[in-house]
Design a protein around this motif. Structure first.
Motif, PDB file in Angstrom:
ATOM      1  N   ASP A  32       0.783  -1.229   0.000  1.00 53.42           N
ATOM      2  CA  ASP A  32       0.000   0.000   0.000  1.00 53.42           C
ATOM      3  C   ASP A  32       0.816   1.281   0.000  1.00 53.42           C
ATOM      4  N   SER A  33       2.039   1.240   0.499  1.00 51.95           N
ATOM      5  CA  SER A  33       2.768   2.485   0.699  1.00 51.95           C
ATOM      6  C   SER A  33       4.259   2.292   0.479  1.00 51.95           C
ATOM      7  N   TYR A  34       4.974   3.404   0.506  1.00 54.00           N
ATOM      8  CA  TYR A  34       6.434   3.396   0.390  1.00 54.00           C
ATOM      9  C   TYR A  34       7.037   2.563   1.530  1.00 54.00           C
ATOM     10  N   VAL A  35       6.478   2.702   2.721  1.00 59.41           N
ATOM     11  CA  VAL A  35       6.973   1.961   3.881  1.00 59.41           C
ATOM     12  C   VAL A  35       6.798   0.455   3.673  1.00 59.41           C
ATOM     13  N   ASP A  36       5.668   0.028   3.109  1.00 59.51           N
ATOM     14  CA  ASP A  36       5.443  -1.396   2.844  1.00 59.51           C
ATOM     15  C   ASP A  36       6.478  -1.944   1.868  1.00 59.51           C
ATOM     16  N   ILE A  37       6.816  -1.147   0.850  1.00 61.68           N
ATOM     17  CA  ILE A  37       7.818  -1.577  -0.131  1.00 61.68           C
ATOM     18  C   ILE A  37       9.171  -1.736   0.548  1.00 61.68           C
ATOM     19  N   ALA A  38       9.524  -0.761   1.386  1.00 62.03           N
ATOM     20  CA  ALA A  38      10.811  -0.817   2.087  1.00 62.03           C
ATOM     21  C   ALA A  38      10.888  -2.031   3.006  1.00 62.03           C
ATOM     22  N   ASN A  39       9.803  -2.302   3.724  1.00 63.26           N
ATOM     23  CA  ASN A  39       9.789  -3.465   4.623  1.00 63.26           C
ATOM     24  C   ASN A  39       9.886  -4.776   3.849  1.00 63.26           C
ATOM     25  N   ALA A  40       9.230  -4.839   2.687  1.00 57.03           N
ATOM     26  CA  ALA A  40       9.276  -6.053   1.876  1.00 57.03           C
ATOM     27  C   ALA A  40      10.695  -6.330   1.371  1.00 57.03           C
ATOM     28  N   CYS A  41      11.427  -5.261   1.078  1.00 56.37           N
ATOM     29  CA  CYS A  41      12.794  -5.430   0.584  1.00 56.37           C
ATOM     30  C   CYS A  41      13.737  -5.916   1.681  1.00 56.37           C
ATOM     31  N   CYS A  42      13.442  -5.558   2.923  1.00 55.56           N
ATOM     32  CA  CYS A  42      14.322  -5.927   4.040  1.00 55.56           C
ATOM     33  C   CYS A  42      13.911  -7.233   4.703  1.00 55.56           C
ATOM     34  N   ALA A  43      12.751  -7.782   4.326  1.00 47.56           N
ATOM     35  CA  ALA A  43      12.305  -9.057   4.891  1.00 47.56           C
ATOM     36  C   ALA A  43      13.140 -10.191   4.276  1.00 47.56           C
TER      37      ALA A  43
END
Length: 526
Positions: A185-196
């Motif tokens: 949904d958001s920029y933060v979600d994309i960032a978290n997905a990359c670091c998972a």
């Protein structure tokens, strides 16, 4: 079976209650989207940096799909488990239709909670985000960059348009049928997905820190530009630029008591239109002096010490990536997002280039950090007063967004909150919440007093957060999440943008910090 039915019914009623209870807030967000609330975030892409508030409406709207999926699954389709809870948003705007059952009124109620905007409305918001008040600093960038500065205005438009598109691509994944499905949904979600999976939340923290820095720096810039404009409008008055900044901040203290932006949003469209009129007036004045244009002053070489600052200024004027996921999620036809990005950035490139060039040709080596300070005294006073009014009315937007990010990160994060909630049970702001807000206002004032340099602050912000959010992170995230589907030229573009963005960011940050430290020392000694 009875337990299952009761569970589904309870879930539907709970979702409906949540949606209806937040109906008014969603309508306000919808009004913001249509009246230019995003536009009032202005050039910096500000208001939506507050954890992507528009995503709230998007998530509320997705409850329709959840309810519809529950109904379809409950009708014994044989594949109900697959449909149940599927709240992904289809890129082409399609999805399971609303049930024409006795819950039609409920579906109608929920549909109102999901306001949508057209491609033209989305384009209006992006245009205002990248062609706002800080365009006034672009002629100063041409002063130190010459023709290379003009090239960078074009280059930044192309790159920011591309990174905006690949950032939105990171929101989607292909399902089993090969259809693009919105899973983030958001920029933060994309960032978290990359670091998972190792560090599932560190990416979001990095993005939130960048958001806070950009928002607070934007508030500081509004105070700086207000003091600068007032001082240059009335040079004969015995009031210094620092004193004007203090007066402006005193007028901004009521921002500490803001609970929402409903009152401020009424002025957003008017301020934006006024700013466009001001830009036209400046260009008209420059055209009236076309006979005296100093073409020989436009250089092919650059000022090595100051040009990196100009890079930050140019990049900062294009920052809009932070709210693009929210904007795309609220479009009637998300498939038109790419076309919208193309024409908005082409228009921004042309208008910015023309504005910067004709303004520099008019005043050449005497070009000031804020171009309106070069206007004749009579015109300057009128134009600057309008700009000060716009700056003061725009200040609450990044301020409120920064406060929300801080409150959600440190005061409202459930059991992980570092400090107690800023609000009481009755919704009133507690003393420490008010102290946080007042401290933030005073901090912006102190920065504006000790570093009253518009170009340096704008260059620093553009080099630090602008390049990071617009160049580095989108290209890095795209490579991480979409690398299996990328063609060789896409990989090349992403790597090239990451490298160029990194070089520009580091060089601009170093030179801006050197200038800021020097200015800070001078003001301390003074």
């Amino acid at each position: 079976m009875a337990t299952l039915i009761r569970g589904k019914l309870s879930n539907k009623l709970s979702n409906a209650a949540t949606a209806v209870s937040n109906k008014s807030q969603a309508k306000v967000s919808g009004m913001f989207a249509r009246m230019g609330f995003q536009a009032a975030t202005d050039e910096e892409g500000l208001g939506f940096a507050a954890c992507d508030d528009l995503d709230y409406d998007h998530r509320q709207g997705m409850q329709m799909d959840i309810l519809t999926s529950d109904e379809m699954g409950g009708e014994g389709s044989g594949d109900g488990s697959a449909l149940e809870g599927d709240s992904h948003y289809q890129r082409d705007g399609t999805g399971p239709p609303l049930s024409a059952s006795k819950d039609g009124d409920l579906a109608s109620e929920l549909s109102e909670v999901k306001p949508k905007i057209t491609a033209w409305e989305a384009g209006w918001n992006v245009t205002n985000a990248i062609q706002g008040m800080f365009v006034l600093g672009l002629p100063y960038a041409i002063l130190h960059g010459g023709y290379l500065g003009l090239f960078l205005i074009i280059f930044a438009a192309v790159v920011c348009c591309y990174t905006g598109k690949i950032l939105i691509a990171c929101l989607y994944e292909e399902d089993e049928d090969g259809q693009l499905v919105r899973v983030r949904d958001s920029y933060v979600d994309i960032a978290n997905a990359c670091c998972a999976p190792r560090f599932p939340s560190i990416g979001g923290h990095v993005v939130n820190v960048a958001q806070i820095i950009e928002l607070v720096m934007t508030c500081i810039l509004y105070v700086v530009v207000s003091g600068n404009l007032m001082y240059n409008s009335f040079p004969n008055m015995p009031i210094s630029q620092k004193s004007w900044a203090i007066i402006a901040t005193a007028a901004l203290l009521p921002c500490a008591f803001l609970k929402n932006l409903k009152a401020v949003s009424k002025f957003s469209l008017l301020c934006t239109l006024a700013h466009f009129v001001i830009n036209i007036l400046v260009i008209a004045y420059c055209l009236s002096r076309a006979r005296d244009w100093a073409w020989d002053k436009v250089k092919f070489y650059i000022d090595v010490k100051k040009f990196p600052i100009s890079i930050g200024i140019i990049v900062f004027s294009y920052t809009s990536q932070i709210f693009l996921p929210s904007l795309e999620g609220n479009m009637n036809k998300p498939s038109e997002f790419h076309c919208m990005m193309n024409w908005t950035h082409i228009a921004a490139c042309i208008l910015k280039g023309l504005f910067a060039l004709v303004a520099y040709l008019t005043w050449a080596d005497t070009t000031k950090e804020v171009i309106t300070d070069n206007l004749p005294p009579g015109i300057r006073a009128v134009v600057n007063l309008f700009l000060v009014a716009k700056a003061l009315l725009s200040y609450p937007l990044p301020f409120f967004a920064a406060v929300e990010v801080l409150e959600k990160s440190f005061f409202q994060d459930g059991g992980r909150a570092v400090f107690p909630d800023c609000y009481g049970v009755d919704g009133r702001l507690k003393s420490w919440g008010l102290t946080l807000r007042c401290t933030l206002v005073v901090f912006t004032l102190l920065m504006a007093i000790y570093v009253p340099h518009f170009a340096l602050l704008m260059g620093l912000t553009g080099s630090l957060t602008g390049a990071g959010l617009c160049f580095l992170l989108p290209s890095l995230f795209h490579l991480k999440l979409q690398w299996r589907k990328l063609l060789w030229h896409q990989v090349f573009f992403d790597v090239a943008i990451f490298v160029i963005g990194g070089i520009c960011s580091i060089s601009g940050f170093i030179h801006s910090m050197e200038g800021l430290i020097e200015a800070f020392r001078y003001n301390i000694e003074e």
